[in-house]
Design an enzyme around this catalytic site. Structure first.
Site, PDB file in Angstrom:
ATOM      1  N   ASN A  23       9.019  35.702  -4.037  1.00 46.83           N
ATOM      2  CA  ASN A  23      10.301  36.120  -3.472  1.00 46.83           C
ATOM      3  C   ASN A  23      10.931  35.058  -2.578  1.00 46.83           C
ATOM      4  OD1 ASN A  23      10.091  38.465  -4.859  1.00 46.83           O
ATOM      5  ND2 ASN A  23       9.636  39.781  -3.092  1.00 46.83           N
ATOM      6  N   CYS A 116      16.613  49.632 -12.619  1.00 38.20           N
ATOM      7  CA  CYS A 116      15.304  49.172 -13.067  1.00 38.20           C
ATOM      8  C   CYS A 116      14.290  50.278 -12.827  1.00 38.20           C
ATOM      9  CB  CYS A 116      14.900  47.847 -12.415  1.00 38.20           C
ATOM     10  SG  CYS A 116      14.183  47.999 -10.805  1.00 38.20           S
ATOM     11  N   ARG A 121      19.125  50.442  -7.715  1.00 37.96           N
ATOM     12  CA  ARG A 121      19.271  49.106  -7.157  1.00 37.96           C
ATOM     13  C   ARG A 121      20.677  48.504  -7.305  1.00 37.96           C
ATOM     14  NH1 ARG A 121      13.809  45.750  -8.215  1.00 37.96           N
ATOM     15  NH2 ARG A 121      14.555  44.653  -6.392  1.00 37.96           N
ATOM     16  N   ASP A 304       6.531  46.584  -1.421  1.00 37.33           N
ATOM     17  CA  ASP A 304       5.836  45.881  -2.506  1.00 37.33           C
ATOM     18  C   ASP A 304       4.315  46.005  -2.409  1.00 37.33           C
ATOM     19  OD1 ASP A 304       8.228  45.154  -3.589  1.00 37.33           O
ATOM     20  OD2 ASP A 304       8.150  43.053  -2.982  1.00 37.33           O
ATOM     21  N   ARG A 397       4.974  38.493 -14.213  1.00 39.42           N
ATOM     22  CA  ARG A 397       6.232  38.126 -13.545  1.00 39.42           C
ATOM     23  C   ARG A 397       5.961  37.684 -12.112  1.00 39.42           C
ATOM     24  NH1 ARG A 397       9.544  42.643 -12.664  1.00 39.42           N
ATOM     25  NH2 ARG A 397      10.402  41.095 -11.274  1.00 39.42           N
TER      26      ARG A 397
HETATM   27  C1  UD1 Z   1      13.698  42.281  -2.585  1.00 34.17           C
HETATM   28  C2  UD1 Z   1      12.413  41.817  -3.242  1.00 34.17           C
HETATM   29  C3  UD1 Z   1      11.604  43.002  -3.728  1.00 34.17           C
HETATM   30  C4  UD1 Z   1      11.365  43.987  -2.573  1.00 34.17           C
HETATM   31  C5  UD1 Z   1      12.700  44.353  -1.905  1.00 34.17           C
HETATM   32  C6  UD1 Z   1      12.505  45.214  -0.673  1.00 34.17           C
HETATM   33  C7  UD1 Z   1      13.026  39.656  -4.148  1.00 34.17           C
HETATM   34  C8  UD1 Z   1      13.283  38.817  -5.339  1.00 34.17           C
HETATM   35  N1  UD1 Z   1      12.754  40.939  -4.343  1.00 34.17           N
HETATM   36  O1  UD1 Z   1      14.469  42.961  -3.577  1.00 34.17           O
HETATM   37  O2  UD1 Z   1      10.350  42.509  -4.203  1.00 34.17           O
HETATM   38  O3  UD1 Z   1      10.778  45.162  -3.086  1.00 34.17           O
HETATM   39  O4  UD1 Z   1      13.382  43.164  -1.501  1.00 34.17           O
HETATM   40  O5  UD1 Z   1      11.677  44.590   0.239  1.00 34.17           O
HETATM   41  O6  UD1 Z   1      13.021  39.178  -3.046  1.00 34.17           O
HETATM   42  N2  UD1 Z   1      20.649  48.144  -1.863  1.00 34.17           N
HETATM   43  C9  UD1 Z   1      21.898  48.732  -1.976  1.00 34.17           C
HETATM   44  N3  UD1 Z   1      22.967  47.908  -2.178  1.00 34.17           N
HETATM   45  C10 UD1 Z   1      22.854  46.556  -2.258  1.00 34.17           C
HETATM   46  C11 UD1 Z   1      21.570  45.972  -2.136  1.00 34.17           C
HETATM   47  C12 UD1 Z   1      20.483  46.805  -1.922  1.00 34.17           C
HETATM   48  O7  UD1 Z   1      22.047  49.942  -1.910  1.00 34.17           O
HETATM   49  O8  UD1 Z   1      23.872  45.868  -2.450  1.00 34.17           O
HETATM   50  C13 UD1 Z   1      19.464  49.025  -1.650  1.00 34.17           C
HETATM   51  C14 UD1 Z   1      18.443  48.906  -2.787  1.00 34.17           C
HETATM   52  O9  UD1 Z   1      18.769  49.753  -3.871  1.00 34.17           O
HETATM   53  C15 UD1 Z   1      17.173  49.328  -2.075  1.00 34.17           C
HETATM   54  C16 UD1 Z   1      17.356  48.743  -0.672  1.00 34.17           C
HETATM   55  O10 UD1 Z   1      18.767  48.552  -0.515  1.00 34.17           O
HETATM   56  O11 UD1 Z   1      17.098  50.715  -2.017  1.00 34.17           O
HETATM   57  C17 UD1 Z   1      16.632  47.437  -0.419  1.00 34.17           C
HETATM   58  O12 UD1 Z   1      16.973  46.517  -1.444  1.00 34.17           O
HETATM   59  P1  UD1 Z   1      16.924  44.940  -1.252  1.00 34.17           P
HETATM   60  O13 UD1 Z   1      16.322  44.615   0.073  1.00 34.17           O
HETATM   61  O14 UD1 Z   1      18.279  44.397  -1.530  1.00 34.17           O
HETATM   62  O15 UD1 Z   1      15.930  44.515  -2.397  1.00 34.17           O
HETATM   63  P2  UD1 Z   1      16.004  43.232  -3.321  1.00 34.17           P
HETATM   64  O16 UD1 Z   1      16.608  42.096  -2.592  1.00 34.17           O
HETATM   65  O17 UD1 Z   1      16.590  43.626  -4.634  1.00 34.17           O
END
Ligand code: UD1
Length: 418
Positions: A23, A116, A121, A304, A397
């Site tokens: 990450n 996913c 997400r 995670d 992955r």
């Molecule tokens: C990253 C990590 C993933 C980890 C997650 C939470 C990477 C590549 N992946 O994923 O392994 O599980 O952080 O620690 O670093 N959300 C919204 N709107 C947005 C963005 C997010 O509603 O625009 C929500 C998501 O659906 C989720 C929460 O916010 O419920 C946290 O998501 P986010 O921290 O953005 O996760 P990722 O960056 O996708």
């Protein structure tokens, strides 16, 4: 497709090293788009997601070369500014090319990632953030089109903590006009690693690792060289492998400060742990207590690691409650653990695990996502008899040679064709 065949029995003992953080390296690779020339990254794990990111960068006119764990990325102006659906559907982190392309070239077209296995997400907070910075955003035919002659620094306040959103806006802000303040920013170590690389490239950033990040935009950046931080999720998974088998395991080349919420819970459960700056040792016990866990943004308990911890709790003494607060559908591993004879009742975001030492029994199971796969492998280490974990491509992955690492500690884990 590959599968793992696991025979239970061995107590894991010995030393193993964590790889570089998936990450961290993914956002770092996309940050390279911000400056033409050659970027060099060390400690890059050999993972399917890194290959996917490399392919996307190649489609954006970059040259990517791997030499062992070193990755060299030569960046030049892309012929197209589009991240095609084929890349984004394979790996959601592909949306992180939006910030760099938009801020450097004034436009970007990036496929919407879709849902996913672990939840819907959305990326609404990324898009709202770019709008706040002055971009015009339209969504057409499954693609986000972003335009802005020049992003303009201002206050970006996230509704909820988002790791990817913080990374995308941070990368956009480094070349914006003036000052950007990101409030309610994610504090994950991977954000700090990205900020450190951007600073090496010439960016002006303060506060990474806190909930308020300040960025003063600069006009150009230059390529740099960087060593990726260790993977805290992989280190935590290996530690739990030691715990679940009642073993004595040292995980080297990691940063125990990055997973203190896990070590706190392991201690509460009754395990002995000792840490240095770069390693952690667990002396496990045959019997350990059930403890409750609630996932939260860093420094809270990592979502995670939730699935892996649930595998551990299924053989603890007593009942534990695992609450998932980050993703709405992150209990896909529960029904597979139940196939291994675990006693778990899943509710919407809460699972009740009635643990009992020695209760797991081997069976064929199917991995549904990356961390669920790791959970099933851990359960397989102690499920009496043989466990087959199918669809190991999810695991590939995000874990470099997990079967090799576990085997080096004495586990009987074989990769075979499905
Ligand atoms: C990253 C990590 C993933 C980890 C997650 C939470 C990477 C590549 N992946 O994923 O392994 O599980 O952080 O620690 O670093 N959300 C919204 N709107 C947005 C963005 C997010 O509603 O625009 C929500 C998501 O659906 C989720 C929460 O916010 O419920 C946290 O998501 P986010 O921290 O953005 O996760 P990722 O960056 O996708």
């Amino acid at each position: 497709m590959d599968k793992f065949v696991i025979k239970s029995g061995p107590v894991l003992n010995g030393e193993v090293a964590a790889s570089g953080a998936k990450n961290s390296v993914l956002p770092l690779m996309f940050a390279a788009l911000l400056a033409d020339g050659e970027h060099i990254f060390h400690n890059v794990p050999k993972l399917q997601d890194v290959d996917s990111a490399a392919q996307l960068l190649e489609s954006l006119s970059c040259e990517v070369k791997r030499d062992g764990h070193t990755l060299r990325i030569k960046v030049q102006k892309p012929k197209s500014f589009e991240a095609h659906y084929d890349f984004v559907r394979k790996m959601r982190a592909s949306i992180l090319c939006l910030g760099p392309l938009l801020t450097k070239y004034g436009h970007a077209v990036v496929s919407l990632p879709g849902g996913c296995a672990i939840g819907t997400r959305p990326i609404d907070q990324h898009l709202d953030g770019f709008k706040t910075l002055g971009a015009e955003i339209t969504v057409e035919s499954g693609y986000v089109k972003a335009e802005a002659k020049k992003l303009k620094g201002t206050n970006v306040v996230f509704d909820g903590v988002t790791v990817g959103g913080t990374e995308n806006i941070l990368m956009g802000a480094v070349l914006a006009d003036g000052k950007t303040t990101i409030e309610n920013a994610a504090k994950e170590p991977e954000i700090v690693d990205l900020a450190e690389y951007l600073i090496k490239m010439g960016a002006k950033i303060k506060g990474a690792g806190t909930s308020v990040i300040e960025v003063i935009g600069v006009s150009t950046l230059k390529p740099a060289e960087h060593t990726v931080i260790p993977d805290r999720i992989e280190a935590g998974t290996l530690l739990i492998a030691g715990a679940i088998t009642g073993g004595h395991v040292t995980v080297n080349e990691c940063n125990p400060k990055h997973f203190e919420a896990l070590t706190h819970k392991l201690r509460e459960s009754g395990f002995d742990l000792s840490a240095t700056d770069t390693s952690i040792t667990i002396k496990a016990r045959k019997e350990f207590q059930a403890v409750d866990v609630t996932t939260a943004p860093f420094p809270g308990f990592a979502t995670d690691l939730q699935a892996q911890f649930m595998a551990l709790m299924s053989v603890a003494s007593g009942t534990s409650v695992v609450t998932e607060t980050i993703f709405e559908n992150r209990f896909m591993h529960v029904q597979e653990l139940v196939r291994l004879n675990a006693d778990i009742v899943p509710k919407t975001r809460v699972a009740i695990i009635r643990g009992a030492p020695g209760q797991l029994l081997g069976a064929p199971v199917m991995a549904t996502d990356l961390r669920a796969s790791a959970c099933l492998v851990l359960a397989g280490l102690v499920a009496k008899g043989e466990t087959t974990v199918n669809r190991i491509y999810h695991l590939d992955r995000g874990y470099e040679n997990l079967e090799v690492k576990l085997s080096s500690l004495g586990a009987k884990v074989l990769r075979a064709k499905e």
